[in-house]
Design a protein around this motif. Structure first.
Motif, PDB file in Angstrom:
ATOM      1  N   THR A  59       7.668  19.430  44.725  1.00 14.54           N
ATOM      2  CA  THR A  59       6.729  19.672  45.820  1.00 14.54           C
ATOM      3  C   THR A  59       5.364  19.082  45.452  1.00 14.54           C
ATOM      4  OG1 THR A  59       6.221  21.865  44.900  1.00 14.54           O
ATOM      5  CG2 THR A  59       7.920  21.745  46.606  1.00 14.54           C
ATOM      6  N   PRO A  60       4.549  18.708  46.441  1.00 19.41           N
ATOM      7  CA  PRO A  60       3.262  18.057  46.143  1.00 19.41           C
ATOM      8  C   PRO A  60       2.362  18.881  45.219  1.00 19.41           C
ATOM      9  CG  PRO A  60       3.802  17.800  48.458  1.00 19.41           C
ATOM     10  CD  PRO A  60       4.819  18.748  47.889  1.00 19.41           C
ATOM     11  N   ASP A  61       2.440  20.215  45.288  1.00 15.40           N
ATOM     12  CA  ASP A  61       1.587  21.032  44.423  1.00 15.40           C
ATOM     13  C   ASP A  61       2.135  21.167  43.009  1.00 15.40           C
ATOM     14  OD1 ASP A  61       3.734  22.739  44.788  1.00 15.40           O
ATOM     15  OD2 ASP A  61       2.624  24.233  45.951  1.00 15.40           O
ATOM     16  N   GLY A  62       3.300  20.605  42.732  1.00 16.39           N
ATOM     17  CA  GLY A  62       3.879  20.643  41.394  1.00 16.39           C
ATOM     18  C   GLY A  62       4.421  21.988  40.977  1.00 16.39           C
ATOM     19  N   ARG A  63       4.579  22.920  41.917  1.00 14.77           N
ATOM     20  CA  ARG A  63       5.023  24.274  41.565  1.00 14.77           C
ATOM     21  C   ARG A  63       6.527  24.462  41.645  1.00 14.77           C
ATOM     22  NH1 ARG A  63       2.259  28.277  45.368  1.00 14.77           N
ATOM     23  NH2 ARG A  63       3.370  29.738  44.000  1.00 14.77           N
ATOM     24  N   SER A  86      11.400  27.183  40.190  1.00 13.98           N
ATOM     25  CA  SER A  86       9.985  27.223  39.820  1.00 13.98           C
ATOM     26  C   SER A  86       9.800  26.560  38.456  1.00 13.98           C
ATOM     27  CB  SER A  86       9.490  28.668  39.777  1.00 13.98           C
ATOM     28  OG  SER A  86      10.183  29.391  38.775  1.00 13.98           O
ATOM     29  N   ARG A  87       8.570  26.453  38.021  1.00 14.29           N
ATOM     30  CA  ARG A  87       8.280  25.778  36.753  1.00 14.29           C
ATOM     31  C   ARG A  87       8.861  26.499  35.553  1.00 14.29           C
ATOM     32  NH1 ARG A  87       3.761  21.906  37.088  1.00 14.29           N
ATOM     33  NH2 ARG A  87       3.530  22.135  34.836  1.00 14.29           N
ATOM     34  N   ASP A 129       3.780  16.311  52.883  1.00  8.48           N
ATOM     35  CA  ASP A 129       3.096  17.581  53.105  1.00  8.48           C
ATOM     36  C   ASP A 129       3.864  18.763  52.529  1.00  8.48           C
ATOM     37  OD1 ASP A 129       5.232  17.867  54.841  1.00  8.48           O
ATOM     38  OD2 ASP A 129       4.016  17.936  56.669  1.00  8.48           O
ATOM     39  N   GLY A 130       5.021  18.522  51.935  1.00  4.33           N
ATOM     40  CA  GLY A 130       5.804  19.577  51.297  1.00  4.33           C
ATOM     41  C   GLY A 130       6.498  20.516  52.249  1.00  4.33           C
ATOM     42  N   SER A 159       3.372  14.624  40.008  1.00  2.00           N
ATOM     43  CA  SER A 159       2.726  15.732  40.706  1.00  2.00           C
ATOM     44  C   SER A 159       1.790  15.157  41.761  1.00  2.00           C
ATOM     45  CB  SER A 159       1.931  16.613  39.733  1.00  2.00           C
ATOM     46  OG  SER A 159       0.890  15.862  39.110  1.00  2.00           O
ATOM     47  N   GLY A 160       1.417  15.965  42.747  1.00  2.00           N
ATOM     48  CA  GLY A 160       0.602  15.481  43.847  1.00  2.00           C
ATOM     49  C   GLY A 160      -0.776  14.992  43.439  1.00  2.00           C
ATOM     50  N   ASP A 161      -1.294  15.496  42.309  1.00  2.63           N
ATOM     51  CA  ASP A 161      -2.622  15.069  41.859  1.00  2.63           C
ATOM     52  C   ASP A 161      -2.561  13.920  40.854  1.00  2.63           C
ATOM     53  OD1 ASP A 161      -1.603  16.315  39.628  1.00  2.63           O
ATOM     54  OD2 ASP A 161      -3.127  17.894  39.536  1.00  2.63           O
TER      55      ASP A 161
END
Length: 594
Positions: free
Chosen positions: A555-559, A301-302, A325-326, A503-505
């Motif tokens: 992961t795409p959500d950056g978590r 995790s972060r 899609d992770g 990151s995904g964004d």
């Protein structure tokens, strides 16, 4: 004294007066002639989980103190005094590793956050000795100086233990790309023993550095760590956890005689062995297994909390990529040419499915829609990029080829471009080349310079290309507009950085800095590129890195982040067992004479 003890004292005299004092103290102890060693377990209490994946064990010269590292998050160093039940924490050693006692036993040096520090064992604040220590590897020589790694394993420096300017003692470009390992001091500051590893320590070599000539040479293959004993012998631990002793010529820095096994079940990590000895004749080690070539995938995790993705998923992993899609991962598996292939499985559960059968397939990259997995296939003097449906339902097809070896792939989010990194085997090589996936597939130069470019990564919004260049003299992370890469250039990292991921964004760039910390660079709003903040997330030194290739994904959500880690050896159901052997030199003498 017995004849053996007389030889022992003579060897100690050669090793220096500080050593002699501790040896004489040992000889004065009650140790009737012929008495054997005394074996016992050392306990540290349930509240101190002992770290096994990092080098964190040291023994004071007089055998009265053991230093260990806690495996807790941001774990610190602890001191256990002989005869006392409970250990005591050492303030200011959070995240520290590689403890080393000074020759007089009054100080403890350690590596922390890219610095070499020291602290008095009787208490007090930590003092910084060096600010730019590349790797957690150091040793304290009997002349009072400390040797540490400055630029990977290629450059080592030496600094007075009391502080002051440092000098370069090794600058050897032939060691480029090898990981730093554990160090051991030779007497009279004659030299140091040090270990080098390829990725994951698939191969490891014990080497010796001559501090008179500043030249290094290999000594023993497949050895995790080595020490010179006051008996005039070289002690080293093999990959399988067996400790060996061999004769050693201190002047020629060469082995002599036949090596003899003297200890088994020493826990071996990536580039080190969990063993320490004291001049008093005692030895301490963590009991466990040798180092396996197998690895596991680790999800972190972060905040750095990590656990194996699947304890049943074990292999020689050389690369990985998370699907857009992770939900799935593609993994390169295999440790030798001819046995490299790509496998795909769900990120969370289920069996892995073999996707490629070429035997020379590596470095997977997902298409933006998640339907294809591209990978590099070596074809002798060159390589091609091959793609196959991720579910294995269709046949594979070639989608790109260059006139040079290809080493990395990045797919643009619109699927129109492949960004390829060429081989960097020669100085100044390693360029970023774009190839369209349809229409005109003529290669287009994106970033080509006299310097080496690495680790291309296109942002998910398609606007930016992140990469690594050594144009400043060290690897740093840069960003350019994409695909018009000549329209601008911005430096993201300072003081060293590699392996950028988005990151995904597209609002964060992650990279690993020169201290092996994962860093998040937060970007400013708007169409103009800017970095508004960088923040250290967690230490990655316990994972397996790749100097010239991407070694993790996000992961795409950056978590969450996915790394390759060593398969940790078993240490017993009750946790690591720390074994202390008093009068160990007596046991050594008996085994060598057999």
């Amino acid at each position: 004294a017995t004849a053996w003890k007389r030889r022992f004292v003579i060897a100690a005299l050669l090793a220096g007066f500080a050593t002699v004092a501790t040896v004489l103290a040992w000889l004065r102890k009650e140790n009737p002639s012929g008495s054997g060693p005394s074996w016992s377990y050392v306990t540290f209490g349930d509240s101190i989980p002992i770290a096994t994946g990092q080098r964190g064990l040291a023994y004071s010269p007089d055998g009265s103190l053991i230093a260990v590292k806690s495996s807790a998050q941001n774990g610190r160093l602890w001191l256990k005094r002989r005869g006392e039940l409970n250990p005591t924490p050492i303030p200011g050693t959070e995240r520290a590793t590689t403890p080393v006692f000074s020759p007089d036993g009054e100080w403890l040096a350690f590596w922390r956050d890219g610095q070499i520090k020291k602290v008095r064992v009787e208490g007090g604040g930590a003092v910084t000795l060096a600010d730019s220590a590349y790797a957690p590897a150091l040793t304290w020589l009997d002349d009072g100086t400390v040797v540490y790694a400055e630029g990977g394993q290629t450059r080592l420096r030496r600094i007075p233990g009391s502080g002051g300017p440092s000098t370069v003692v090794l600058d050897d470009s032939t060691l480029y790309g090898l990981a730093s390992g554990a160090y051991g001091a030779l007497p009279r500051a004659r030299g140091i023993l040090f270990n080098t590893c390829t990725a994951g320590c698939a191969t490891m070599t014990l080497r010796v550095l001559d501090l008179k000539t500043h030249k290094q040479q290999p000594l023993i293959e497949d050895a995790a760590q080595g020490w010179y004993l006051p008996t005039g012998q070289l002690l080293y631990v093999r990959r399988d956890g067996t400790a060996m002793v061999s004769g050693f010529d201190l002047e020629r820095l060469q082995l002599k005689g036949v090596a003899v096994p003297v200890l088994e079940e020493v826990l071996v990590g990536v580039g080190f062995a969990q063993l320490a000895w004291s001049h008093s004749g005692s030895l301490v080690y963590i009991r466990g297994e040798g180092l396996s070539l197998d690895q596991v995938l680790i999800r972190a995790s972060r905040n750095g909390v990590a656990a194996p993705l699947d304890t049943g998923l074990v292999g020689q992993f050389n690369s990985l990529a998370i699907s857009p899609d992770g939900r799935r991962i593609a993994v390169g598996v295999g440790g030798t040419v001819g046995a490299l292939n790509i496998w795909v499985r769900s990120l969370d559960r289920g069996p892995a499915t073999r996707l490629s059968f070429g035997g020379q397939d590596r470095r997977p990259a997902w298409s933006p829609d998640g339907k294809l997995v591209a990978f590099i296939r070596d074809t002798g003097s060159s390589s091609i990029v091959v793609a196959r449906p991720a579910d294995g339902s269709g046949s594979e097809r070639r989608i790109a080829k260059l006139d040079r070896m290809i080493q990395e792939i990045a797919w643009s989010p619109d699927g129109r471009w492949l960004v390829l990194r060429t081989d960097n085997g020669a100085t100044g090589a390693g360029d970023l080349v774009g190839v369209r996936t349809s229409g005109d597939t003529t290669p287009v130069s994106l970033v080509a310079s006299p310097y080496t470019e690495l680790h291309p990564a296109v942002s998910p919004d398609g606007h930016w290309l992140a990469y690594v260049s050594d144009e400043s003299g060290q690897n740093e992370v840069y960003v350019r507009p994409f695909p018009n890469t000549d329209a601008g250039r911005w430096q993201v990292s300072t003081g060293g950085g590699v392996e950028p991921r988005w990151s995904g964004d597209s609002r964060e760039i992650f990279f690993i800095d020169s201290n092996d910390a994962l860093v998040a660079a937060h970007l400013g709003p708007g169409p103009t590129f800017s970095v508004v903040e960088t923040r250290r997330l967690f230490d990655t030194s316990g994972y397996i890195g790749q100097t010239f290739h991407q070694s993790y994904d996000v992961t795409p959500d950056g978590r969450f982040f996915l790394f390759v880690g060593p398969r940790l050896p078993r240490t017993g159901a009750g946790g690591p067992q720390v074994v202390q052997v008093d009068n160990w030199f007596e046991d050594l003498k008996a085994k060598v004479r057999q």
